[in-house]
Design a protein around this motif. Structure first.
Motif, short mmCIF file in Angstrom:
data_model
loop_
_atom_site.label_atom_id
_atom_site.label_comp_id
_atom_site.label_asym_id
_atom_site.label_seq_id
_atom_site.Cartn_x
_atom_site.Cartn_y
_atom_site.Cartn_z
N LEU A 235 0.83 -1.21 0.00
CA LEU A 235 0.00 0.00 0.00
C LEU A 235 0.87 1.26 0.00
O LEU A 235 0.53 2.25 -0.67
N ALA A 236 1.98 1.24 0.73
CA ALA A 236 2.88 2.39 0.75
C ALA A 236 3.48 2.62 -0.64
O ALA A 236 3.59 3.76 -1.11
N GLU A 237 3.86 1.53 -1.30
CA GLU A 237 4.44 1.65 -2.64
C GLU A 237 3.42 2.18 -3.64
O GLU A 237 3.71 3.08 -4.45
N LEU B 3 -8.70 -5.62 17.84
CA LEU B 3 -7.55 -5.44 18.72
C LEU B 3 -6.80 -4.17 18.36
O LEU B 3 -6.68 -3.81 17.18
N ASP B 4 -6.27 -3.48 19.35
CA ASP B 4 -5.53 -2.25 19.11
C ASP B 4 -4.40 -2.44 18.10
O ASP B 4 -4.16 -1.59 17.24
N ALA B 5 -3.68 -3.56 18.22
CA ALA B 5 -2.55 -3.80 17.32
C ALA B 5 -3.01 -3.94 15.87
O ALA B 5 -2.28 -3.55 14.95
N GLU B 6 -4.22 -4.46 15.65
CA GLU B 6 -4.76 -4.57 14.29
C GLU B 6 -5.25 -3.21 13.80
O GLU B 6 -4.98 -2.81 12.65
N ILE B 7 -5.96 -2.51 14.65
CA ILE B 7 -6.52 -1.21 14.28
C ILE B 7 -5.41 -0.23 13.92
O ILE B 7 -5.58 0.64 13.07
N ALA B 8 -4.25 -0.39 14.54
CA ALA B 8 -3.11 0.49 14.26
C ALA B 8 -2.70 0.43 12.79
O ALA B 8 -2.21 1.43 12.24
N PHE C 9 -4.64 5.13 6.71
CA PHE C 9 -5.46 6.32 6.48
C PHE C 9 -4.72 7.62 6.85
O PHE C 9 -4.74 8.59 6.09
N ASP C 10 -4.08 7.62 8.00
CA ASP C 10 -3.51 8.86 8.53
C ASP C 10 -2.11 9.17 8.01
O ASP C 10 -1.75 10.34 7.88
N GLU C 11 -1.35 8.14 7.68
CA GLU C 11 0.04 8.37 7.26
C GLU C 11 0.27 8.08 5.78
O GLU C 11 1.02 8.80 5.13
N LEU C 12 -0.36 7.05 5.26
CA LEU C 12 -0.18 6.74 3.83
C LEU C 12 -1.16 7.48 2.94
O LEU C 12 -0.96 7.54 1.72
N GLY C 13 -2.23 8.02 3.52
CA GLY C 13 -3.14 8.86 2.75
C GLY C 13 -4.26 8.15 2.03
O GLY C 13 -4.96 8.75 1.20
N TRP C 14 -4.49 6.88 2.34
CA TRP C 14 -5.60 6.16 1.70
C TRP C 14 -6.93 6.68 2.23
O TRP C 14 -7.06 7.02 3.40
N VAL C 15 -7.92 6.73 1.34
CA VAL C 15 -9.24 7.23 1.70
C VAL C 15 -10.20 6.05 1.82
O VAL C 15 -10.33 5.24 0.89
#
Length: 288
Positions: free
Chosen positions: A140-142, A183-188, A194-200
């Motif tokens: 996704l980052a790429e 789980l928090d680790a999954e939600i992260a 969404f917040d760092e890679l910019g996916w909508v």
């Protein structure tokens, strides 16, 4: 208008026996993302019928997983999997297809993803899920970098098996940090996408503040009748594509016995770039 749909079919043969063909005829998607196909290429292509270009990765484990992208538009490239060292449990979980959009100035990439479900009390299964999520996140980052550079537009859809916020599950309190998918680790991971890679997240952007609309309900008990569901099926877009989307809906069946899967399709309509530009020009002309 270009219509994109994603759905976990929970076995393509069973889905067609239960009426998926009627849904297809009614909704007429141009691009279709499928998860848990659980069938070989020939069966999938026979069920879809003529007129489709199909990219499919079956799982190496018989009767498990399987993802596909089917397109009515011309296809220019197909990419299967997330690397050359995929263990069998990770196969049938990621496939990409590039299409030519009429009037478009770059390819549109569609990816279908099926993330492990996981079991919170089973460390081995959770480790497999997190390892797969790391690979998904890297891809996704790429793709996000390529989209930002103007190389492609991208829509990724599928069953991620993770809710993002309390409004994405009916029973948040009883499941939070107790059940895989909440789980928090999954939600992260979703926070990062969404917040760092910019996916909508198109379902949330156009689907309102919630609760819901949910996309999966257990087949047990009265979960569907009571709308005790989870929103774990997503259509994610890079920012330029997201601006072209006009509608995002969950095709929840009218009744329990009218479902063709335990998941509901997520469907978006978007205006291709050339048509959007023409529409905007016409609006400006009328305004002046």
């Amino acid at each position: 208008m270009l219509r994109i749909a994603t759905v976990n079919v929970n076995g393509i043969r069973a889905a067609y026996r239960k009426g998926m063909d009627a849904w297809m005829a009614r909704r007429t998607p141009d691009l279709l993302l499928l998860q848990e196909v659980r069938a070989p290429d020939d069966v999938l292509e026979e069920l879809l019928g003529d007129g489709w270009h199909v990219a499919h990765q079956a799982s190496d484990i018989k009767g498990r997983a399987g993802v596909a992208v089917a397109s009515r538009l011309p296809v220019t490239a197909v990419r299967v999997g997330l690397g050359t060292d995929e263990p069998p449990v990770d196969t049938g979980r990621w496939v990409e297809l590039d299409v030519e959009v009429p009037g478009g100035d770059r390819p549109l990439t569609l990816a279908s993803v099926y993330v492990h479900s996981g079991t919170a009390t089973d460390p081995e299964r959770m480790a497999a899920k997190y390892t797969h999520l790391d690979k998904v996140t890297a891809r996704l980052a790429e793709l996000a970098r390529q989209a930002a550079a103007g190389e492609r537009d991208v829509v990724v859809g599928g069953d991620v098996n993770i809710v993002h916020r309390p409004v994405d599950i009916k029973n948040w309190k009883s499941n939070y940090n107790r059940t895989s998918g909440v789980l928090d680790a999954e939600i992260a991971y979703l926070d990062h996408w969404f917040d760092e890679l910019g996916w909508v997240d198109l379902g949330r952007r156009l689907g309102g503040e919630g609760p819901g609309p949910f996309t999966w309900w257990s087949m047990r008990g009265k979960a569907f009748d009571n709308d005790a569901g989870w929103r774990i099926d997503y259509l994610l877009a890079t920012p330029r594509v997201a601006e072209l989307v006009r509608e995002a809906v969950v095709d929840r069946a009218p009744a329990y016995d009218q479902r063709f899967s335990d998941h509901a399709p997520v469907v978006v309509d978007l205006v291709p770039t050339a048509e959007r530009a023409a529409s905007d020009s016409l609006a400006v002309a009328r305004a002046t």
